[in-house]
Design an enzyme around this catalytic site. Structure first.
Site, short mmCIF file in Angstrom:
data_model
loop_
_atom_site.label_atom_id
_atom_site.label_comp_id
_atom_site.label_asym_id
_atom_site.label_seq_id
_atom_site.Cartn_x
_atom_site.Cartn_y
_atom_site.Cartn_z
CG HIS A 137 -3.70 -3.61 3.16
ND1 HIS A 137 -2.76 -3.15 4.04
CD2 HIS A 137 -4.29 -2.52 2.63
CE1 HIS A 137 -2.79 -1.83 4.06
NE2 HIS A 137 -3.71 -1.42 3.21
CB CYS B 185 -1.01 -0.04 1.15
SG CYS B 185 -2.46 0.94 0.78
CD GLU C 198 -1.35 -6.32 5.10
OE1 GLU C 198 -1.03 -6.60 3.93
OE2 GLU C 198 -1.54 -5.14 5.49
N1 GLN Z 1 -2.05 6.63 2.74
C1 GLN Z 1 -2.11 5.86 1.54
C2 GLN Z 1 -3.46 5.99 0.84
O1 GLN Z 1 -4.44 6.36 1.43
C3 GLN Z 1 -1.78 4.40 1.80
C4 GLN Z 1 -2.77 3.72 2.68
C5 GLN Z 1 -2.28 2.42 3.26
O2 GLN Z 1 -1.07 2.16 3.30
N2 GLN Z 1 -3.18 1.60 3.75
O3 GLN Z 1 -3.55 5.70 -0.32
#
Ligand code: GLN
Length: 538
Positions: free
Chosen positions: A510, A384, A512
């Site tokens: 994600h 992310c 995970e």
């Molecule tokens: N802050 C980033 C976004 O909103 C990444 C978010 C995250 O790592 N879950 O896109």
């Protein structure tokens, strides 16, 4: 249809006793005996969901396929049971009140005074039976967050009392988890806190059927008898839960103590077959007998609190076992990394993971970590925000756009290689408004991503507002940063990788959240394998 049976798990004496792990372990045993089991968590705080909570407050926010931002215990439920959870599996007081107040505004209470009892408690009881009424489960386990005696838990405790009464004999069981502390000076285990906790529960009209006692030392027969007598439970219903090396031992420990059998007996359900824990125990055996060891750097800004990266740490445990490798996760604070110290800080690492996150703090250190991994051909995995940092690093150091950035960090950058998603532009509310839950992704053949997944159509869970800016796709691709996975409906780039690197992958989602004991996530499995290989080549 057979009556769905209900198990309620409450906690006493102190928080952090591991109600979630006990609930998940019992569910695992019941599932392994052939019962369709699910677990739900009821949290007493007023946030509508934990999505708006700072990770330092409540640990990681776990995301389900259907886009619920939930308590991290749901992650344990999925990792143990290998069955997806949903919006219905996590309820907070905020959600209960919101729905009661909306009903009141719609005039559904027909002029009545709206009160905690019965309106809030009825709403709680309805929610507690939602999954049970779906017909999909034989047994529903409900974990009540908090500790008995807390002011905020009272409506939940009262709802459990009523529901146990409504459901009738043999249809519900109450498990109370407590602490049996060891007083070193006296050299003794003490039962009094448990007695008091059971009494507090009883004052609310609930009789605990089973006690699960957390302890650092074996609880003797004598103490078990004492606990049974003073807490009004059967001797066989006093279950010891001794500290274990890993949470994954707990189902076997509960099996030895007979927690599943006392529960089934109380619910008047047949034992069925002995639990089939073959896959589980193979995993445990591999976990406990590693052939290799690797150090993987976890670069993030919440490193002081382990719970903030719960699912990542657990995914490494699953992937480590799959590779018969012990994974030492070395947490490194991104705020402490810069060009002068990165080589020294990373010298013992066999792979690098740049963590998800929000906001500007620590991002320059994350970018430096990406550069180090890219230039030194250290296996790299960005999740992310970590993927977004990989894009920024490439734009800055390969394309030469010195101020390339995400508009999350710098709205005035001349090269917004990561920017706000179109549908986010008019969003003003913070809660539940990110791009959440499962989205499809199509993987390009002949890429690292394809090698990892072995298929072109995948689905993964998301939680973000910003995205790879497609205006830069061609330029970055020509320079060697390959968009190897794209959302088939929106065209959003979900995976990037570098061909001329042994293992370099960044994903917008994600992974995970989807790693379980039965299904370790392929990217984590491949990253650990790449780390083993990198270590051997050193
Ligand atoms: N802050 C980033 C976004 O909103 C990444 C978010 C995250 O790592 N879950 O896109």
């Amino acid at each position: 249809m057979n009556q769905t049976k209900y198990i309620f798990v409450t906690g006493g004496v102190t928080s952090s006793l591991g109600k979630g792990i006990i609930a998940a372990s019992l569910a695992k045993l019941l599932q392994a005996r052939g019962y369709r089991t699910t677990i739900q968590k009821f949290d007493p705080y007023l946030n509508v969901d934990p999505g708006t909570l700072n990770p330092y407050e409540h640990g990681e926010c776990y995301v389900t396929d259907d886009g619920a931002e939930t308590d991290l215990d749901l992650g344990h439920y999925e990792r143990f049971l290998n069955v997806p959870t949903s919006q219905a599996n996590n309820v907070t007081t905020g959600r209960i009140y919101r729905s009661v107040i909306e009903k009141e505004r719609r005039g559904e209470f027909l002029g009545k005074t709206v009160q905690v009892v019965p309106h809030i408690t009825n709403e709680i009881k309805d929610r507690m039976q939602l999954l049970g009424n779906s017909g999909d489960y034989d047994i529903v386990i409900t974990e009540i967050g908090g500790t008995v005696g807390d002011i905020e838990s009272l409506p939940y405790i009262e709802s459990v009392r009523q529901l146990v009464w409504d459901l009738g004999e043999n249809n519900a069981v109450v498990i109370h988890l407590t602490l049996v502390p060891y007083l070193a000076a006296a050299g003794e285990l003490k039962t009094k806190p448990t007695q008091h906790s059971v009494k507090t529960l009883m004052e609310s009209g609930i009789k605990a059927d089973i006690l699960v006692c957390r302890t650092e030392h074996e609880i003797s027969d004598e103490i078990r008898h004492k606990l049974a007598l003073f807490c009004n439970v059967k001797r066989e219903a006093v279950i010891q839960s001794i500290d274990a090396d890993t949470i994954y031992e707990v189902p076997n420990l509960m099996l030895q103590e007979g927690l599943d059998l006392v529960t089934l007996k109380k619910l008047d359900l047949p034992k069925k077959a002995a639990p089939d824990l073959k896959t589980w125990n193979t995993f445990l055996k591999r976990l406990k007998n590693p052939k290799h060891t690797v150090n993987i750097g976890l670069i993030g800004k919440y490193v002081e609190m382990q719970d903030c990266y719960k699912s990542i740490l657990e995914a490494f445990i699953h992937a480590g076992a799959a590779n018969e490798t012990k994974v030492n996760v070395v947490s490194i604070h991104s705020e402490h990394i810069d060009a002068t110290n990165v080589a020294d800080k990373f010298k013992d690492l066999d792979a690098i993971l740049v963590a998800p996150g929000f906001g500007e703090r620590g991002i320059e250190g994350k970018i430096e970590a990406v550069r180090f991994a890219r230039e030194n051909k250290v296996p790299f995995f960005g999740i992310c925000l970590g993927m977004q940092m990989a894009v920024i690093e490439y734009a800055r150091n390969i394309l030469g756009y010195a101020d390339a950035n995400s508009t999350e960090m710098n709205e005035n950058t001349t090269h917004p290689v990561v920017n706000l998603m179109e549908e986010q532009k008019n969003v003003t509310h913070k809660g539940g408004t990110m791009r959440l839950g499962a989205w499809k992704c199509t993987i390009e053949p002949d890429t690292l991503a394809y090698k990892i997944y072995g298929q072109t159509a995948i689905s993964e869970r998301h939680r973000h507002r910003y995205e790879f800016n497609s205006a830069y796709t061609n330029e970055l691709q020509k320079a060697g940063l390959i968009p190897s996975g794209v959302n088939p409906d929106t065209g959003l780039v979900e995976i990037v990788e570098i061909k001329e690197h042994p293992f370099f992958i960044g994903v917008q989602y994600h992974p995970e959240y989807k790693s379980t004991v039965a299904n370790p996530h392929p990217i984590f499995v491949s990253l650990v394998a790449a780390a083993v290989k990198a270590k051997k080549a050193k």
